[in-house]
Design an enzyme around this catalytic site. Structure first.
Site, short mmCIF file in Angstrom:
data_model
loop_
_atom_site.label_atom_id
_atom_site.label_comp_id
_atom_site.label_asym_id
_atom_site.label_seq_id
_atom_site.Cartn_x
_atom_site.Cartn_y
_atom_site.Cartn_z
CD GLU A 104 -17.81 10.35 -16.37
OE1 GLU A 104 -18.35 9.30 -16.73
OE2 GLU A 104 -17.59 11.29 -17.17
CG ASP A 105 -19.47 5.88 -17.89
OD1 ASP A 105 -18.65 6.82 -17.77
OD2 ASP A 105 -20.03 5.63 -18.97
CG ASP A 108 -10.29 5.94 -22.20
OD1 ASP A 108 -9.26 6.47 -22.63
OD2 ASP A 108 -10.71 4.87 -22.66
CG PHE A 157 -14.36 -0.43 -25.99
CD1 PHE A 157 -14.40 0.94 -25.88
CD2 PHE A 157 -15.53 -1.12 -26.27
CE1 PHE A 157 -15.59 1.63 -26.06
CE2 PHE A 157 -16.73 -0.44 -26.44
CZ PHE A 157 -16.75 0.94 -26.34
NE ARG A 170 -26.30 3.70 -23.20
CZ ARG A 170 -25.17 4.42 -23.11
NH1 ARG A 170 -24.37 4.27 -22.10
NH2 ARG A 170 -24.86 5.29 -24.06
P1 5GP Z 1 -12.49 10.12 -21.42
O1 5GP Z 1 -12.94 11.52 -21.68
O2 5GP Z 1 -11.99 9.90 -20.00
O3 5GP Z 1 -11.48 9.65 -22.44
O4 5GP Z 1 -13.71 9.17 -21.65
C1 5GP Z 1 -14.79 9.18 -20.82
C2 5GP Z 1 -16.02 8.65 -21.49
O5 5GP Z 1 -15.70 7.82 -22.61
C3 5GP Z 1 -16.78 7.77 -20.54
O6 5GP Z 1 -17.74 8.50 -19.81
C4 5GP Z 1 -17.44 6.76 -21.47
O7 5GP Z 1 -18.67 7.26 -21.94
C5 5GP Z 1 -16.47 6.66 -22.62
N1 5GP Z 1 -15.56 5.51 -22.50
C6 5GP Z 1 -14.26 5.51 -22.20
N2 5GP Z 1 -13.76 4.27 -22.17
C7 5GP Z 1 -14.78 3.45 -22.47
C8 5GP Z 1 -14.90 2.02 -22.57
O8 5GP Z 1 -13.97 1.23 -22.38
N3 5GP Z 1 -16.14 1.55 -22.88
C9 5GP Z 1 -17.21 2.36 -23.09
N4 5GP Z 1 -18.36 1.77 -23.37
N5 5GP Z 1 -17.14 3.70 -22.98
C10 5GP Z 1 -15.93 4.23 -22.69
#
Ligand code: 5GP
Length: 180
Positions: A104-105, A108, A157, A170
């Site tokens: 995963e990138d 959050d 963010f 990206r």
């Molecule tokens: P989660 O489901 O854990 O809340 O969010 C996961 C996804 O939200 C990540 O795979 C990513 O695509 C996006 N995301 C969450 N935080 C960030 C952030 O700080 N920056 C960006 N660009 N994407 C985020």
């Protein structure tokens, strides 16, 4: 590092984690994965789009026999997590009996990984772990066991190194955080 500012759409972002630091963290992660998965032929599942750069740099540092496949699954719109979990797209490999590592990138709230793990668990892998480039521990809303974390960050963010803001950013080599 002198902060450098980039503007994407309507937002300004300052440099936050430089490429050298990112690569150093990924190199350590690769060494750990090499040890933990020696002789296990792990199947890495990289979650597109955000993980493409991380997955490429990590794979270059893995020296054991391993496979990689790319899947899609996203619940994120603009800067707010929608909380909806979507199905896995593009998974053609047999997961049953494999040692699977999700790439995963960023984690959050954890909604995305939580939903993904539930779906993958149902396919009966031999083992299932997550390796993420970034983790925001303060935002986690699930009791998730994320075994491999390149770097934990506060609730900012971020963009760059594969991560976007509404499609842009990206391609940036460093990671940037939003100027508040
Ligand atoms: P989660 O489901 O854990 O809340 O969010 C996961 C996804 O939200 C990540 O795979 C990513 O695509 C996006 N995301 C969450 N935080 C960030 C952030 O700080 N920056 C960006 N660009 N994407 C985020």
């Amino acid at each position: 590092m002198e902060p450098r500012t980039v503007t994407l759409h309507d937002c300004d972002f300052d440099t936050y984690i430089c490429e050298e630091e990112i690569i150093a963290h990924i190199t350590m992660m690769g060494e750990q994965l090499d040890k933990d998965y020696a002789d296990k032929n792990p199947l890495f599942l990289a979650v597109l789009n955000g993980s493409f750069m991380f997955a490429a740099d990590l794979m270059k540092r893995i020296s054991i026999a391993s496979e990689i496949s790319f899947i899609r699954l996203s619940s994120y719109k603009d800067m707010q997590s929608t909380g909806t979990v979507k199905e896995i797209l593009g998974l053609s490999e047999e997961v049953k009996g494999r040692h699977v590592v999700v790439l995963e990138d960023i984690v959050d709230t954890g909604h995305t990984v939580h939903g993904l793990l539930q779906q993958l668990e149902a396919k009966e892998p031999a083992s299932l772990e997550v390796a993420t480039l970034l983790l925001k521990p303060d935002c986690l809303q699930h009791d998730l066991k994320i075994r491999y974390v390149a770097k934990s960050i506060p609730n900012d963010f971020v963009v760059g190194y594969g991560l976007d803001y509404n499609g842009l950013g990206r391609n940036l080599r460093d990671i940037y955080k939003i100027v508040s």
